[in-house]
Write a protein that holds these residues in place. Structure first.
Motif, PDB file in Angstrom:
ATOM      1  N   PHE A   1       0.845  -1.202   0.000  1.00  0.00           N
ATOM      2  CA  PHE A   1       0.000   0.000   0.000  1.00  0.00           C
ATOM      3  C   PHE A   1       0.880   1.252   0.000  1.00  0.00           C
ATOM      4  O   PHE A   1       0.759   2.110  -0.868  1.00  0.00           O
ATOM      5  CB  PHE A   1      -0.907  -0.039   1.234  1.00  0.00           C
ATOM      6  CG  PHE A   1      -1.722   1.197   1.474  1.00  0.00           C
ATOM      7  CD1 PHE A   1      -2.180   1.975   0.419  1.00  0.00           C
ATOM      8  CD2 PHE A   1      -2.064   1.583   2.760  1.00  0.00           C
ATOM      9  CE1 PHE A   1      -2.941   3.105   0.645  1.00  0.00           C
ATOM     10  CE2 PHE A   1      -2.828   2.709   2.995  1.00  0.00           C
ATOM     11  CZ  PHE A   1      -3.259   3.467   1.939  1.00  0.00           C
TER      12      PHE A   1
ATOM     13  N   PHE B   1      -4.442  -1.626   8.307  1.00  0.00           N
ATOM     14  CA  PHE B   1      -4.594  -0.424   7.477  1.00  0.00           C
ATOM     15  C   PHE B   1      -4.450   0.836   8.322  1.00  0.00           C
ATOM     16  O   PHE B   1      -3.792   1.797   7.928  1.00  0.00           O
ATOM     17  CB  PHE B   1      -5.948  -0.414   6.757  1.00  0.00           C
ATOM     18  CG  PHE B   1      -5.874  -1.021   5.396  1.00  0.00           C
ATOM     19  CD1 PHE B   1      -5.082  -0.454   4.412  1.00  0.00           C
ATOM     20  CD2 PHE B   1      -6.579  -2.167   5.082  1.00  0.00           C
ATOM     21  CE1 PHE B   1      -4.998  -1.010   3.149  1.00  0.00           C
ATOM     22  CE2 PHE B   1      -6.494  -2.732   3.821  1.00  0.00           C
ATOM     23  CZ  PHE B   1      -5.710  -2.151   2.862  1.00  0.00           C
ATOM     24  N   MET B   2      -5.074   0.819   9.507  1.00  0.00           N
ATOM     25  CA  MET B   2      -4.970   1.992  10.375  1.00  0.00           C
ATOM     26  C   MET B   2      -3.511   2.273  10.708  1.00  0.00           C
ATOM     27  O   MET B   2      -3.071   3.418  10.739  1.00  0.00           O
ATOM     28  CB  MET B   2      -5.736   1.760  11.685  1.00  0.00           C
ATOM     29  CG  MET B   2      -7.213   1.640  11.531  1.00  0.00           C
ATOM     30  SD  MET B   2      -7.922   2.998  10.626  1.00  0.00           S
ATOM     31  CE  MET B   2      -8.074   4.156  11.905  1.00  0.00           C
TER      32      MET B   2
ATOM     33  N   VAL C   1      -1.833   3.910   7.755  1.00  0.00           N
ATOM     34  CA  VAL C   1      -2.318   5.277   7.524  1.00  0.00           C
ATOM     35  C   VAL C   1      -1.759   6.229   8.583  1.00  0.00           C
ATOM     36  O   VAL C   1      -1.293   7.317   8.277  1.00  0.00           O
ATOM     37  CB  VAL C   1      -3.859   5.308   7.521  1.00  0.00           C
ATOM     38  CG1 VAL C   1      -4.365   6.734   7.557  1.00  0.00           C
ATOM     39  CG2 VAL C   1      -4.390   4.597   6.298  1.00  0.00           C
TER      40      VAL C   1
ATOM     41  N   VAL D   1       1.703   7.102   4.781  1.00  0.00           N
ATOM     42  CA  VAL D   1       1.835   6.153   3.690  1.00  0.00           C
ATOM     43  C   VAL D   1       3.165   6.349   2.982  1.00  0.00           C
ATOM     44  O   VAL D   1       3.601   7.462   2.736  1.00  0.00           O
ATOM     45  CB  VAL D   1       0.666   6.337   2.727  1.00  0.00           C
ATOM     46  CG1 VAL D   1       0.859   5.499   1.493  1.00  0.00           C
ATOM     47  CG2 VAL D   1      -0.612   5.943   3.429  1.00  0.00           C
TER      48      VAL D   1
ATOM     49  N   PRO E   1      -2.792  15.075   9.131  1.00  0.00           N
ATOM     50  CA  PRO E   1      -3.624  14.334   8.175  1.00  0.00           C
ATOM     51  C   PRO E   1      -2.828  13.319   7.360  1.00  0.00           C
ATOM     52  O   PRO E   1      -3.377  12.329   6.925  1.00  0.00           O
ATOM     53  CB  PRO E   1      -4.185  15.428   7.272  1.00  0.00           C
ATOM     54  CG  PRO E   1      -3.969  16.691   7.999  1.00  0.00           C
ATOM     55  CD  PRO E   1      -2.799  16.503   8.907  1.00  0.00           C
TER      56      PRO E   1
ATOM     57  N   LYS F   1       6.621  14.779   1.442  1.00  0.00           N
ATOM     58  CA  LYS F   1       6.200  16.019   0.782  1.00  0.00           C
ATOM     59  C   LYS F   1       6.343  15.920  -0.723  1.00  0.00           C
ATOM     60  O   LYS F   1       7.254  15.276  -1.240  1.00  0.00           O
ATOM     61  CB  LYS F   1       7.044  17.186   1.300  1.00  0.00           C
ATOM     62  CG  LYS F   1       6.526  17.703   2.624  1.00  0.00           C
ATOM     63  CD  LYS F   1       7.319  18.890   3.077  1.00  0.00           C
ATOM     64  CE  LYS F   1       6.823  19.332   4.452  1.00  0.00           C
ATOM     65  NZ  LYS F   1       7.759  20.232   5.102  1.00  0.00           N
TER      66      LYS F   1
END
Lengths: 374, 259, 582
Positions: free
Chosen positions: C288, C515-516, C519, C523, C569, C576
């Motif tokens: 992912f 997944f949490m 995240v 990522v 977030p 970046k």
């Protein structure tokens, strides 16, 4: 994509609506359609509502919510609380003399003698209906407010809504006071009518069909407004929409709340027709199943998800009887194939075909008008 | 405030602005002042920080330090993208960025000045003034016959025009135009220049450009700013900057004089 | 009241007297074996000395003691008096009588056959011997010795258990043997248990200063087991404030110790939970995070690893039965016969299961990449949906092949024990999973930074087109990367099979958390995944410790994650980028 409702569409939609709302229940009243069938179709149409709620988010706003089953179930739970209280003197424990205060049976098993105070207002049917709208709407608002404010989008939104649903399912599985794993069942009457009576089932079916038609009309209108334009602008390029001055978060929040309420209404209508509701209905898998319906029918169209919901569930009814071991493999396979080969679903395919033919004309016409390319 | 002490209110004033991306200093102690009604051209070699500067003005990124003020009293870094847009700052991106799945007409409708609120959008129908305005813009950007095309089907140059049209529809006080002539033919480029010149005075405009022919066209008699390594290298007329030793060093890669 | 007086004043006095006596006799007999001591005791005429001799065996671990005492009690020890001799010899007698009615006899003192003066084995007649006598005092003394036998057991756990039991009895007469044992014990754990037991008994000492000291000792030891006794102690000594205060202080010290144990224990459990999350999520962080593929079937890849472990274990043990589905016909039943191993040989199955789990999951991942995912790069939402379809299919295949119920996976002995350090329990499986997580991270880090494949992976993930232009076979790199990530999922499965149930729905239990984790970590950033896995693990266990409610804890963790994403977030570590749509 048509922006304005064409005459053909209006006529077609009206005919289908008329059939669903008037003709089909009429046939049932006349005995041409069985109780089983009308109940089954009632459930299919509820799934249609759920599918529209997924589509409004995914197809039109680019938000793949894996939490719609949660809102669907929440709607069911809210109305279910009223139906559980309406069992009243028909409950097993009352009959055996162990439940003088007319609690739902599962509370008697828990050893409760008094109704928890938050259950009390649910004796009132309009209150329960109001909660069907308010509770999921509020949850969606809170979650969406926090999520969209921090610009959670794309797969992150999916993963977070999935986690939300998962946690809610775990919560309800352990919430003794909401029936925990067994959920709600064994309803006897709704608004004073015997829930098993043929006429009641027909009434519930008509309510569902009417809700679906109204929701369809509402969404159709919504997508033709400037709101619809912004919605799709956010879907296609959220950053660009921000640089066009649109607070994308507010638009998403609005759609999320609206879609959640639509899902919740679907769930509330589903409950009395299915006769049972438990936390397995709100597992993330159920949300994904609704996404399949949407994908099969064609996201980004409104009729597609409805057809997808009905079609997939009809297939499920047949396949779970004919090949019980294989149903999940069929469903999974269907999904893989749709994603790989028909990313826009059945209706998307029709739309693509139309665009393909329509495009020929302006392109030929514009050959002269077009400024020379660099 | 600092601006008041100079007895003059700039439309846009950036002072001591710094911004780095994982160690790379994109903007380095930048000072930039813009008067109302100006048409300012910003040039500079690749990596000089031109686009990064626009990103800072439009809220795409926040400065690490320094102040950016609009009309002397609004601090830009405190606002997010759409709030900055609503101040009256519009931007055309370097690569044409239009809504490809919307028609040309819808792209303009989305950009038309007016309320951006959710409720307003539910019940908004363009009135005759607005429709006339959009027709006028369509004529200006030469896309009348493509009005019902999906923007994604337009040629590169047409997308550039459409984006300029969207900027016009917005009727912003400050237009930030990033390489408008990229990918255009000479004729189109010239027309773009004329369009920008016609807007000068009514709007304040910042143009970022590479093409020196185009720069000479729009910057004649106006101020040009040269950016280098994230700060202002020099400012002046086209001729002045073109003959500036430092600019020649930077552009022609001459060895830096020891200082 | 009189009873208490008796207990507190009289008994310790007797015990003490006995103790001094014991010490003397123990010293005197230190050179003789337990058998000799017993033989001497049987012959001893003086009742008091007889009991003294028996008691001298306290703290002696000689395995001969118990059978001999048992035999004595059951009248199976006899005194043989040779004709014309004044000395009696204690013997045991064989059961079989020969034709003359003679039986073989064995000496008690050296376990050798009884011999005549000429050195020939002597067979004796029933008339030649009497059974050795015993009265209730002797039997009580023998029982006392037997009760304390475990004190000298070579098995440390039994020894500690015996010591703890004596301590909890709080009987003053148990004190001398404990003190005796304490003299020559070097094992720190046994010493600790002894101090605790002695202090517990001394809580009932007649002298207030001894009681106070005992309470202080328990406090200093942080003795969790003595809390109830200390509470009783505080009540009993309410009339003596200084003594009672020592009890209260000790309770406070123990409470403090409990808190520390809980903190360390929670930290350890959090670390191991975090390691499990990390192991489950690291594969996902690659597929992912680096490739941008949302693989909802990652949980099922974990299950592939777990089922592989199950099959390998079955082959090492008694075999496995698989029902290979044929879809529209009867399933084919495959019986894999087992090697019927046990013990260490069986334990070693896990060492083989680890690489095979990796391999199987990597192969499934490879097939998945080739057949579905390679068409969906850059369409993350679609990859989410298609892989969910794959996950459904795989789950059903597990159900058909291995049955709908959970299967039992046997844990090697070296994964099922634990260490207890200062009241904190460190389960070996948890310690192992922490070590394993470190090894995986280290291995992945090496692969990514030090190998040519790692270089290619990073190049392709950063800029696919550019890498392709430079001649990198991006298709191959994608394939290998995905297979590697999937294989890591399989490894996680091998471990999870040691920690919980293995069933068709196994993957679903881990996918949301995994997944949490990715995240929250940010990522595309493996370091972020490590930090977030440990952070979520610690938070989860701490909340469970505080709230005592796993469900509420889980909900709070999600709430905190959502709030965390408000603040950051893009996760802990942000990659970046300057492109518009990132």
């Amino acid at each position: 994509m048509q922006r304005h409702v064409s005459k053909v569409e209006l006529v077609t939609a009206s005919v289908i609506a008329l059939f669903l709302v008037v003709v089909f229940p009429g046939l049932h009243a006349a005995g041409a359609v069985s109780d089983f069938t009308i109940k089954l179709w009632g459930k299919y149409l509820c799934y249609g509502l759920l599918a529209i709620s997924v589509d409004l988010l995914w197809g039109y706003t680019g938000l793949l919510s894996l939490g719609q089953a949660l809102f669907f179930s929440l709607g069911g739970y809210m109305l279910g609380m009223n139906l559980m209280l309406m069992i009243g003197e028909d409950g097993q424990y009352f009959k055996s003399g162990n439940n003088p205060s007319l609690l739902p049976d599962f509370m008697v098993i828990l050893g409760r003698t008094e109704l928890p105070s938050f259950w009390k207002p649910f004796y009132n049917f309009p209150f329960a209906v109001a909660m069907v709208v308010l509770v999921p709407g509020l949850l969606a608002f809170l979650f969406g407010f926090l999520g969209f404010r921090s610009r959670i989008k794309g797969v992150y939104f999916s993963i977070l809504t999935q986690a939300l649903t998962y946690v809610a399912a775990v919560f309800f599985q352990n919430a003794l006071i909401m029936g925990s794993n067994n959920g709600f069942t064994d309803f006897k009457r709704i608004l004073g009518c015997d829930i098993r009576a043929s006429a009641t089932q027909r009434g519930l079916y008509i309510a569902t069909a009417l809700a679906l038609v109204l929701v369809y009309a509402f969404c159709r209108w919504l997508t033709t407004t400037k709101f619809g334009l912004v919605q799709r602008a956010v879907r296609d390029s959220e950053t660009r929409a921000l640089f066009s001055g649109y607070a994308a978060a507010n638009y998403k929040l609005f759609v999320f709340v609206v879609a959640s309420i639509i899902g919740s209404i679907g769930g509330a209508l589903y409950l009395p027709q299915a006769g049972i509701l438990n936390p397995t209905e709100m597992m993330p898998e159920k949300s994904l199943e609704a996404v399949v319906w949407c994908a099969v029918g064609g996201r980004g169209t409104l009729i597609g998800p409805i057809i997808g919901a009905i079609g997939t569930n009809a297939l499920k009814s047949w396949a779970t009887r004919a090949f019980p071991d294989l149903w999940l493999i069929i469903l999974g396979g269907l999904f893989i194939l749709i994603v790989l080969f028909l990313p826009k679903g059945i209706f998307g395919l029709l739309g693509q075909a139309r665009d393909f033919f329509a495009k020929r004309k302006p392109e030929a016409a514009s050959a002269t008008a077009e400024p020379a390319k660099p | 405030m600092k601006i008041e002490s100079t007895q003059k209110t700039f439309l846009l004033a950036a002072e001591g602005v710094n911004k780095s991306f994982s160690g790379f200093k994109a903007i380095n102690n930048l000072n930039f002042y813009l008067d109302t009604g100006e048409l300012r051209t910003v040039i500079g070699p690749n990596g000089a920080g031109k686009t990064s500067f626009l990103d800072l003005i439009t809220g795409r990124t926040k400065p690490d330090s320094g102040t950016i003020e609009f009309e002397g009293n609004v601090s830009i870094p405190k606002l997010n993208e759409y709030e900055i847009y609503r101040l009256g700052i519009g931007r055309k991106f370097q690569t044409p960025t239009v809504y490809t799945d919307h028609t040309v007409w819808e792209n303009l409708l989305l950009s038309l000045e007016g309320s951006r609120g959710v409720w307003a959008s539910l019940f908004h129908q363009p009135n005759s003034t607005e429709r006339d305005r959009m027709d006028e813009i369509l004529a200006t950007i030469n896309l009348v016959s493509q009005r019902h095309w999906k923007a994604g089907a337009l040629a590169h140059g047409q997308k550039q025009w459409l984006e300029i049209g969207m900027l016009l529809a917005q009727n912003a006080k400050l237009l930030l135009v990033d390489e408008p002539a990229a990918g255009m033919t000479d004729t189109e480029t010239h027309k773009t220049g004329e369009l920008l010149l016609s807007l000068a005075g009514k709007h304040t405009i910042v143009v970022i450009e590479h093409d020196m022919v185009f720069v000479r066209q729009i910057a004649a008699g106006r101020k040009v700013t040269v950016l280098h390594q994230g700060s202002v290298l020099c400012e002046g007329s086209v001729d002045e900057v073109q003959n500036d030793e430092r600019v020649l060093d930077v552009y022609l890669g001459r060895k830096k004089r020891s200082n | 009241m009189t009873y208490r007086l008796l207990r507190t004043a009289l008994l310790p006095g007797i015990a003490q007297a006995m103790f001094w006596f014991l010490l003397g006799s123990a010293a005197a007999l230190s050179a003789s074996t337990a058998r000799q001591t017993i033989a001497t005791a049987i012959l001893e005429e003086d009742a008091e000395k007889k009991i003294g001799l028996i008691n001298s065996l306290i703290g002696n671990a000689d395995p001969a003691i118990k059978p001999l005492f048992d035999a004595w009690k059951e009248d199976a020890i006899f005194l043989y008096k040779a004709e014309g001799s004044a000395t009696k010899v204690p013997v045991s007698v064989g059961e079989e009588k020969d034709t003359d009615g003679r039986q073989a006899a064995t000496r008690i003192d050296d376990a050798q056959p009884l011999k005549a003066a000429d050195g020939q084995p002597l067979r004796i007649l029933t008339a030649d011997y009497d059974s050795a006598e015993h009265d209730s005092a002797i039997r009580t003394a023998m029982k006392g010795v037997l009760d304390l036998l475990d004190l000298a057991s070579p098995d440390r756990a039994r020894r500690i258990q015996a010591i703890e039991m004596l301590g909890k009895s709080q009987e003053a007469e148990k004190l001398p043997p404990l003190l005796l044992v304490q003299k020559n014990v070097t094992d720190t754990k046994v010493r600790h248990a002894l101090r605790e037991a002695i202090a517990l008994i001394q809580l009932k000492d007649e002298k207030p200063e001894t009681r106070t000291a005992a309470a202080q000792e328990l406090g200093a030891l942080g003795s969790i087991a003595s809390q109830d006794f200390l509470q009783q102690f505080v009540k009993d000594n309410a009339d003596q404030p200084t003594v009672a205060r020592a009890g209260t202080a000790a309770l406070a010290a123990i409470a403090n110790h409990v808190r520390n144990v809980n903190i360390v224990g929670t930290g350890f459990r959090g670390l191991s939970k975090g390691s499990i999350l990390l192991v489950a999520a690291i594969g996902l962080a690659i597929t992912f995070g680096l490739m941008g593929v949302i693989n909802m079937a990652h949980g099922e890849l974990i299950a592939v690893g777990a089922y592989t472990t199950y099959v390998v274990q079955g082959i090492f043990a008694t075999g496995v039965v698989l029902q290979i589905p044929t879809f529209f016909g009867q399933p084919i039943t495959v019986r894999l016969s087992g090697m019927n191993l046990s013990g260490t040989a069986l334990d070693n199955y896990f060492l083989l299961a680890l690489p095979l789990s990796f391999l199987m999951a990597a192969l499934v991942g490879l097939a998945l990449e080739r057949s579905v995912i390679r068409f969906l790069y850059r369409r993350p939402l679609e990859s989410l949906l298609a892989t969910w379809g794959v996950s459904l299919v795989l789950q059903q295949l597990f159900r058909l092949t291995f049955g709908a119920n959970n299967v039992q996976v046997y844990s090697p002995s070296w994964l099922s024990g634990n260490w207890t350090v200062s009241d904190v329990i460190f389960g070996w499986n948890r310690v192992f999973v922490i070590g394993f997580a470190i090894a995986i991270i280290f291995g992945t880090h090496l692969l990514m930074t030090k190998t040519p494949l790692g270089l290619l992976i990073r190049a392709v993930m950063q800029n696919r087109q550019m890498a392709a232009c430079m001649g990198v076979k991006t298709e191959r790199v994608n394939m290998l990367t995905f297979a590697f990530g999937s294989g890591l999922g399989g490894l996680a499965g091998a471990f999870i099979s040691q920690l919980g149930n293995v069933g068709p729905g196994l993957g679903q239990d881990y996918i949301v958390d995994a997944f949490m984790t990715v995240v929250v970590g940010g990522v595309g950033n493996l370091v972020g995944t490590v930090v977030s896995a440990l952070g979520i693990g610690l938070m989860d266990q701490s909340l469970q410790q505080i709230l005592l409610n796993p469900v509420l804890g889980k909900i709070l963790v999600l709430g905190m994650i959502i709030l965390f994403l408000q603040w950051r977030p893009a996760g802990i570590f942000v990659t970046k980028s300057r492109s518009l749509e990132s």
